[in-house]
Scaffold this motif. Structure first.
Motif, PDB file in Angstrom:
ATOM      1  N   ASP A 181      45.488  49.988  14.803  1.00  0.00           N
ATOM      2  CA  ASP A 181      44.779  50.584  13.663  1.00  0.00           C
ATOM      3  C   ASP A 181      44.906  49.641  12.459  1.00  0.00           C
ATOM      4  O   ASP A 181      45.487  48.564  12.579  1.00  0.00           O
ATOM      5  N   VAL A 182      44.362  50.050  11.304  1.00  0.00           N
ATOM      6  CA  VAL A 182      44.325  49.140  10.150  1.00  0.00           C
ATOM      7  C   VAL A 182      45.716  48.751   9.659  1.00  0.00           C
ATOM      8  O   VAL A 182      45.911  47.712   9.030  1.00  0.00           O
ATOM      9  N   THR A 183      46.710  49.567   9.943  1.00  0.00           N
ATOM     10  CA  THR A 183      48.068  49.242   9.480  1.00  0.00           C
ATOM     11  C   THR A 183      48.810  48.387  10.501  1.00  0.00           C
ATOM     12  O   THR A 183      49.951  47.995  10.287  1.00  0.00           O
ATOM     13  N   GLY A 184      48.189  48.118  11.646  1.00  0.00           N
ATOM     14  CA  GLY A 184      48.857  47.319  12.673  1.00  0.00           C
ATOM     15  C   GLY A 184      49.555  48.185  13.712  1.00  0.00           C
ATOM     16  O   GLY A 184      50.141  47.665  14.666  1.00  0.00           O
ATOM     17  N   GLY A 185      49.509  49.497  13.531  1.00  0.00           N
ATOM     18  CA  GLY A 185      50.119  50.392  14.529  1.00  0.00           C
ATOM     19  C   GLY A 185      49.385  50.285  15.858  1.00  0.00           C
ATOM     20  O   GLY A 185      48.156  50.240  15.898  1.00  0.00           O
ATOM     21  N   VAL A 186      50.159  50.227  16.934  1.00  0.00           N
ATOM     22  CA  VAL A 186      49.540  50.054  18.250  1.00  0.00           C
ATOM     23  C   VAL A 186      48.963  51.384  18.748  1.00  0.00           C
ATOM     24  O   VAL A 186      49.664  52.394  18.827  1.00  0.00           O
ATOM     25  N   LEU A 187      47.674  51.331  19.060  1.00  0.00           N
ATOM     26  CA  LEU A 187      47.000  52.528  19.563  1.00  0.00           C
ATOM     27  C   LEU A 187      46.958  52.536  21.082  1.00  0.00           C
ATOM     28  O   LEU A 187      46.974  53.587  21.708  1.00  0.00           O
ATOM     29  N   GLY A 188      46.895  51.337  21.663  1.00  0.00           N
ATOM     30  CA  GLY A 188      46.791  51.289  23.125  1.00  0.00           C
ATOM     31  C   GLY A 188      46.755  49.844  23.577  1.00  0.00           C
ATOM     32  O   GLY A 188      46.975  48.926  22.781  1.00  0.00           O
ATOM     33  N   ILE A 189      46.529  49.654  24.861  1.00  0.00           N
ATOM     34  CA  ILE A 189      46.492  48.298  25.392  1.00  0.00           C
ATOM     35  C   ILE A 189      45.135  48.044  26.048  1.00  0.00           C
ATOM     36  O   ILE A 189      44.423  48.973  26.390  1.00  0.00           O
ATOM     37  N   ALA A 190      44.791  46.780  26.171  1.00  0.00           N
ATOM     38  CA  ALA A 190      43.576  46.405  26.885  1.00  0.00           C
ATOM     39  C   ALA A 190      44.000  45.613  28.123  1.00  0.00           C
ATOM     40  O   ALA A 190      45.031  44.928  28.102  1.00  0.00           O
ATOM     41  N   ASP A 191      43.243  45.735  29.182  1.00  0.00           N
ATOM     42  CA  ASP A 191      43.576  45.039  30.434  1.00  0.00           C
ATOM     43  C   ASP A 191      43.092  43.598  30.345  1.00  0.00           C
ATOM     44  O   ASP A 191      41.900  43.322  30.421  1.00  0.00           O
ATOM     45  N   ARG A 192      44.051  42.668  30.191  1.00  0.00           N
ATOM     46  CA  ARG A 192      43.642  41.277  29.970  1.00  0.00           C
ATOM     47  C   ARG A 192      42.965  40.671  31.197  1.00  0.00           C
ATOM     48  O   ARG A 192      42.236  39.693  31.087  1.00  0.00           O
ATOM     49  N   ASP A 193      43.228  41.242  32.384  1.00  0.00           N
ATOM     50  CA  ASP A 193      42.582  40.695  33.586  1.00  0.00           C
ATOM     51  C   ASP A 193      41.067  40.794  33.506  1.00  0.00           C
ATOM     52  O   ASP A 193      40.345  40.065  34.176  1.00  0.00           O
ATOM     53  N   GLN A 194      40.606  41.736  32.697  1.00  0.00           N
ATOM     54  CA  GLN A 194      39.146  41.913  32.596  1.00  0.00           C
ATOM     55  C   GLN A 194      38.564  41.167  31.402  1.00  0.00           C
ATOM     56  O   GLN A 194      37.378  41.315  31.116  1.00  0.00           O
ATOM     57  N   LEU A 195      39.396  40.402  30.716  1.00  0.00           N
ATOM     58  CA  LEU A 195      38.907  39.745  29.499  1.00  0.00           C
ATOM     59  C   LEU A 195      38.913  38.224  29.632  1.00  0.00           C
ATOM     60  O   LEU A 195      39.744  37.651  30.337  1.00  0.00           O
ATOM     61  N   ARG A 196      37.973  37.594  28.953  1.00  0.00           N
ATOM     62  CA  ARG A 196      37.911  36.133  28.915  1.00  0.00           C
ATOM     63  C   ARG A 196      37.606  35.698  27.483  1.00  0.00           C
ATOM     64  O   ARG A 196      36.878  36.394  26.773  1.00  0.00           O
ATOM     65  N   ALA A 197      38.118  34.531  27.089  1.00  0.00           N
ATOM     66  CA  ALA A 197      37.808  33.969  25.771  1.00  0.00           C
ATOM     67  C   ALA A 197      36.659  32.979  25.943  1.00  0.00           C
ATOM     68  O   ALA A 197      36.778  32.006  26.696  1.00  0.00           O
ATOM     69  N   ALA A 198      35.543  33.240  25.250  1.00  0.00           N
ATOM     70  CA  ALA A 198      34.320  32.448  25.456  1.00  0.00           C
ATOM     71  C   ALA A 198      34.342  31.166  24.628  1.00  0.00           C
ATOM     72  O   ALA A 198      34.779  31.157  23.474  1.00  0.00           O
ATOM     73  N   GLN A 199      33.892  30.073  25.229  1.00  0.00           N
ATOM     74  CA  GLN A 199      33.784  28.781  24.545  1.00  0.00           C
ATOM     75  C   GLN A 199      32.311  28.366  24.481  1.00  0.00           C
ATOM     76  O   GLN A 199      31.421  29.144  24.804  1.00  0.00           O
ATOM     77  N   THR A 200      32.075  27.144  24.068  1.00  0.00           N
ATOM     78  CA  THR A 200      30.753  26.527  24.205  1.00  0.00           C
ATOM     79  C   THR A 200      30.962  25.180  24.902  1.00  0.00           C
ATOM     80  O   THR A 200      32.094  24.681  24.908  1.00  0.00           O
ATOM     81  N   PRO A 201      29.948  24.549  25.486  1.00  0.00           N
ATOM     82  CA  PRO A 201      28.526  24.895  25.435  1.00  0.00           C
ATOM     83  C   PRO A 201      28.197  26.115  26.294  1.00  0.00           C
ATOM     84  O   PRO A 201      28.724  26.268  27.377  1.00  0.00           O
ATOM     85  N   GLN A 202      27.319  26.982  25.738  1.00  0.00           N
ATOM     86  CA  GLN A 202      26.781  28.087  26.516  1.00  0.00           C
ATOM     87  C   GLN A 202      25.351  27.702  26.891  1.00  0.00           C
ATOM     88  O   GLN A 202      24.617  27.166  26.067  1.00  0.00           O
ATOM     89  N   GLY A 203      24.978  27.983  28.144  1.00  0.00           N
ATOM     90  CA  GLY A 203      23.672  27.519  28.623  1.00  0.00           C
ATOM     91  C   GLY A 203      22.770  28.667  29.053  1.00  0.00           C
ATOM     92  O   GLY A 203      23.261  29.693  29.543  1.00  0.00           O
ATOM     93  N   PHE A 204      21.473  28.483  28.859  1.00  0.00           N
ATOM     94  CA  PHE A 204      20.522  29.554  29.138  1.00  0.00           C
ATOM     95  C   PHE A 204      19.179  28.989  29.616  1.00  0.00           C
ATOM     96  O   PHE A 204      18.798  27.888  29.201  1.00  0.00           O
ATOM     97  N   PRO A 205      18.451  29.801  30.408  1.00  0.00           N
ATOM     98  CA  PRO A 205      17.055  29.427  30.653  1.00  0.00           C
ATOM     99  C   PRO A 205      16.326  29.470  29.315  1.00  0.00           C
ATOM    100  O   PRO A 205      16.484  30.427  28.548  1.00  0.00           O
ATOM    101  N   ARG A 206      15.582  28.438  29.022  1.00  0.00           N
ATOM    102  CA  ARG A 206      15.012  28.250  27.688  1.00  0.00           C
ATOM    103  C   ARG A 206      14.145  29.433  27.219  1.00  0.00           C
ATOM    104  O   ARG A 206      14.323  29.927  26.099  1.00  0.00           O
TER     105      ARG A 206
END
Ligand code: CTP
Ligand code: MG
Length: 391
Positions: A152-177
């Motif tokens: 929460d806004v004070t830094g109190g822990v509300l819960g956890i997230a499953d890191r196995d399902q998360l990724r940190a996105a970088q670039t270059p990101q590529g797409f069909p034009r």
């Protein structure tokens, strides 16, 4: 921008941010990192792709000219493929400005942060290939290693997230034009933090591929220092090469060897002046920089090089290295032959060769105990080792 080059991939390099968190006196992409700006480093990585791509640099309005100087230094003679456009107030607007400059033959667009200055060439190639293979949006991403807490806004822990399902996105990101253009047109100006989010919001499928630790974004002064440290440790920042050359003695007493004239000694025959020491140096330098060899770069049958001195080839080699972003650190050469007696002239030869190369050149000499063509006095051989640095 010419549309008839049939280039199928474009890379938009967004460099129009101000870099407030870095706090330098220049926009972030124009800040120096060990002798090169972040923009230059990003562009060098792209230009090392083994196939041509269009490159669109998006720069702050006041830095378009500076960006052009950097771009054409990295890609001399490639004005048809490399251009600079003015960015917008947000990253989103800057990408949109870059997209508008993509030429008609392009099917795949990669968007890259100039701030990820150490991104390896292979990541650009991997993203491009994955877009071509899947037709999806492609994001290089890293697993999250820390435990994740929702707070929460004070830094109190509300819960956890499953890191196995998360990724940190970088670039270059590529797409069909076409789909990326449609997504940007539909989004207008938006708060999306990356291109994959814009693409997905318009219904596009996005897949991740493995990212690269060194493609981290330089955001703060800490990151810039970290990039400095990482650079010192990149193994291919220094490269070594070997060169060997052999010439037979001719008849005339007009020897040129190791950059010196040797009155009264038999000349070495060849299309050029036969300076085997100079030629071995050239081959070692070219090989260290991955630029081929003296025969393929200067055309030994080319009349322009008939009787050319060793100096012509060494200077030409140093120019080729400089254009490719390399500079010599040192060269060591060994001359193998009975004649001429080398040691009395060693210092003089080293001084001349050092001046030609612009870095220390040491020359040693040996005989082969009467064995082989050098032992029989039919000619000489020279073996050189060169160390170069990628600037
Ligand atoms: N960028 C851009 N145009 C903008 C804002 C950002 O082209 N209006 C580019 C930056 O130059 C950078 C990339 O987007 O290469 C990622 O943005 P970020 O790291 O946030 O850079 P800055 O916005 O320059 O930095 P800051 O947020 O600290 O001001
Ligand atoms: Mg920013």
């Amino acid at each position: 921008m010419s549309g008839d080059l049939h280039i199928s991939t474009a890379v938009i390099v967004v460099a129009a941010g101000s870099g407030t968190r870095l706090g330098a006196s220049l926009p972030k992409a124009f800040v120096d990192l060990a002798g090169q700006t972040l923009l230059e480093r990003s562009l060098r990585s792209i230009i090392l792709l083994p196939y041509p791509v269009q490159v669109v640099v998006v720069a702050p309005a006041d830095f378009v000219a500076d960006a052009e100087v950097i771009a054409y230094k990295v890609a001399p003679g490639l004005e048809e493929l490399v251009s600079v456009v003015t960015g917008g107030a947000t990253r989103h607007d800057s990408v949109a400005a870059g997209l508008a400059a993509v030429q008609s033959s392009v099917h795949v667009v990669l968007v890259h942060d100039a701030a990820r200055a150490l991104t390896p060439t292979t990541l650009f190639a991997d993203v491009d290939m994955a877009v071509q293979a899947t037709g999806s949006g492609i994001v290089p991403a890293l697993p999250v290693v820390d435990s994740l807490k929702q707070v929460d806004v004070t830094g109190g822990v509300l819960g956890i997230a499953d890191r196995d399902q998360l990724r940190a996105a970088q670039t270059p990101q590529g797409f069909p034009r076409a789909e990326l253009e449609a997504a940007y047109a539909a989004a207008g100006s938006s708060d999306y933090t990356d291109d994959a989010a814009v693409f997905a919001a318009n219904g596009g499928a996005v897949t991740t591929i493995p990212g690269d630790e060194v493609a981290f974004k330089i955001t703060t002064a800490w990151d810039l220092n970290r990039a400095h440290q990482v650079l010192g440790g990149i193994p291919d920042a220094h490269r070594v090469g070997t060169g060997i050359d052999v010439h037979a003695f001719g008849e005339a007493e007009n020897l040129w060897l190791a950059g010196l004239h040797w009155p009264g000694e038999k000349e070495l025959s060849g299309h050029s002046d036969g300076d085997a020491v100079a030629h071995a140096i050239c081959d070692a330098l070219l090989s260290a920089a991955g630029l081929g060899d003296i025969g393929s770069r200067f055309g030994t049958a080319d009349p322009a090089y008939a009787n050319a001195s060793g100096e012509v080839f060494v200077h030409g080699t140093i120019e080729l290295l400089a254009a490719a972003g390399f500079e010599p650190i040192n060269v060591s050469v060994q001359l193998i032959g009975n004649k001429p007696r080398f040691s009395p002239s060693r210092e003089e030869a080293q001084a001349v060769l050092t001046e030609w190369v612009g870095a220390p050149v040491s020359v040693s000499a040996t005989t082969t105990d009467g064995l082989g063509f050098t032992g029989r006095g039919e000619g000489v051989a020279a073996i050189a080792t060169a160390l170069v640095r990628q600037r």
